[in-house]
Design an enzyme around this catalytic site. Structure first.
Site, PDB file in Angstrom:
ATOM      1  NE  ARG A 171      -1.278   0.789   4.826  1.00  0.00           N
ATOM      2  CZ  ARG A 171      -1.417   0.140   5.973  1.00  0.00           C
ATOM      3  NH1 ARG A 171      -1.910  -1.084   5.986  1.00  0.00           N
ATOM      4  NH2 ARG A 171      -1.084   0.718   7.119  1.00  0.00           N
ATOM      5  CD  GLU A 290      -5.061  -3.024   4.717  1.00  0.00           C
ATOM      6  OE1 GLU A 290      -5.040  -3.849   3.786  1.00  0.00           O
ATOM      7  OE2 GLU A 290      -4.120  -2.243   4.943  1.00  0.00           O
TER       8      GLU A 290
END
Length: 498
Positions: A171, A290
């Site tokens: 990320r 997530e």
């Protein structure tokens, strides 16, 4: 006509999907990248562990993204197992096996002379108007996100000691006009180990981030040890899937390579001895959604990438995904299936019929093993197979075991087996206090005092198989096998499309 064998870029993948109704939607209606774009796709095709209402649907290509007139944004390319099979030229049920075969028969990438397609347009950080916020139409998935995220960047780096290369997905949050934060899960990704070693040596780590690539690269990049140990370049998996090597090109401003036909390439260096507060600009306390379905906390231990250039194709396509969506299930789950398949089939050939890492586990936390007991001595080996699955993929929390007459890809069928072939006093096998995954909020001593630390879990096997000596008691009703086409001509077409 484009076939799956001709797919070697994002654009050729889209050309293939345009030939298959229902697989790709396109819109010219303006959309804002801050929360709105992901909010739209949440309803169109996100699926996975996204909060309901959501559904599994087509990939969606936005051609009018506010603030980015020359770019498009694609979301959900891999948010359907059927679509992944189409793009990789494989039946959806056979994807795990095909990927494992590709791991065993790698075709390494090759370096080609530049400039490449990804370098048609060049923006250098030294340019006075250089700003990642305007160059990259990176979405913010929710109003709580730390900032705009690059969720499908293929990070490519080289180990400072050995010279081996690796590609992984991390990320990446835009923090400034020429700065990104990158989050390394401790001990989980090879590029994190490379950055740690470079830091020990007091060196920066040259890195490229390629965005908008052949979907075979995105799937292959999600393999982990032990299936692909440090030193194994996962681009070789994509090469095997396509039957030809992935082409790389030398970066323009750092000593690194990038994927030659990517839509975007970010060039830069990971800076040693610097850590970044992920939400330093938004101060929300959160990072991004997530895969378990929760928005993770912002980290104060992100590393910093100092960006030196951004190169693109003309009219580039930014590719993104929603963290809890079915797209993550495909990217993480199918390589997990391949890893489990390889380990168990080597240990007990012919017994594992198939394996599925379902949506409810985000592709990581759960696996369903379809196991065949061929002889009386196979009784108990199904549980050994489950233990091997835990060894093959340490982030697994639950393993479900079913017989060959149960469709492991049909959760209703799996739950039927659990209802009629399972008793909790004899068919639950649990392993206490084992390292699992920190993004599961129940993996914490606050939830169970029997867990020693955050990220620990009680892993569990649910054995829903029939005891070998009782098979005759559990025969499913046997219907006549006929072709319904004679009676209902449209049935075959509907089955093909579903």
């Amino acid at each position: 006509m484009t076939s799956e064998n001709q797919v070697d870029s994002l654009r050729s993948a889209l050309a293939l999907l345009r030939q298959h109704p229902g697989q790709l939607a396109e819109t010219d209606v303006p959309v804002h990248p801050h929360a709105e774009l992901a909010g739209v796709y949440r309803h169109i095709g996100a699926g996975g562990t996204v909060a309901r209402p959501t559904t599994e649907g087509p990939a969606l290509l936005f051609h009018s993204v506010e603030g980015h007139p020359d770019s498009s944004v694609l979301i959900g390319l891999l948010a359907s197992r059927e679509r992944v099979g189409l793009l990789l030229g494989c039946a959806p049920s056979e994807l795990g096996k095909k990927l494992f075969s590709s791991v065993d028969n790698p075709i390494p990438p090759v370096l080609v002379d530049g400039p490449a397609a990804c370098q048609e347009v060049v923006h250098r950080a030294s340019d006075p108007d250089f700003d990642l916020h305007t160059l990259l139409p990176a979405p913010t998935n929710t109003p709580d996100d730390a900032g705009p995220y690059i969720t499908l960047g293929m990070c490519y780096a080289t180990h400072p000691d050995t010279g081996v290369h690796d590609v992984t997905i991390h990320r990446l949050c835009i923090q400034g006009k020429d700065e990104l934060s990158i989050f390394f899960t401790p001990g989980a990704r090879h590029i994190g180990a490379m950055a740690e070693r470079a830091e020990e040596l007091g060196q920066t780590l040259p890195i490229s981030v390629s965005i908008g690539v052949d979907p075979a690269i995105e799937i292959g990049a999600c393999f982990e040890a032990p299936t692909t140990p440090l030193g194994y370049d996962e681009l070789s998996v994509a090469g095997a899937l396509r039957g030809k090597p992935v082409e790389l090109v030398s970066c323009l401003t750092v000593d690194q390579r990038a994927i030659a036909n990517a839509e975007y390439v970010i060039e830069g260096e990971v800076i040693p001895h610097v850590r970044v507060q992920e939400d330093q600009n938004s101060h929300t306390g959160y990072a991004m959604p997530e895969f378990p379905g929760y928005t993770g906390p912002a980290s104060d231990q992100c590393w910093k990438i100092k960006v030196t250039a951004v190169t693109t194709r003309r009219h580039p396509i930014m590719q993104t995904c929603i963290g809890p969506s079915e797209e993550h299930v495909s990217m993480a789950g199918i390589p997990t299936e391949a890893s489990i398949w390889g380990m168990i089939d080597k240990a007990m050939p012919g017994r594992l019929r198939n394996v599925y890492c379902p949506s409810f586990g985000g592709g990581k936390f759960a696996a369903i093993l379809q196991f065949e007991k061929k002889t009386a001595s196979d009784e108990g080996r199904q549980r050994q197979a489950a233990l091997l699955a835990f060894s093959a993929f340490s982030e697994l929390k639950h393993v479900f075991l079913v017989d060959p007459d149960v469709d492991c890809f049909d959760i209703s069928d799996v739950m039927w087996a659990m209802t009629t072939r399972f008793q909790s006093d004899v068919d639950v096998i649990s392993i206490p206090d084992v390292r699992c995954h920190p993004l599961d909020p129940s993996n914490d001593p606050q939830y169970s005092s029997h867990l020693s630390a955050h990220g620990m879990a009680r892993k569990t096997i649910f054995d829903c198989t029939v005891p070998f000596d009782q098979k005759d008691r559990f025969r499913r009703s046997r219907f006549m096998d006929v072709d319904p086409e004679h009676w209902v001509p449209s049935t075959r077409e509907e089955r093909t499309e579903s």
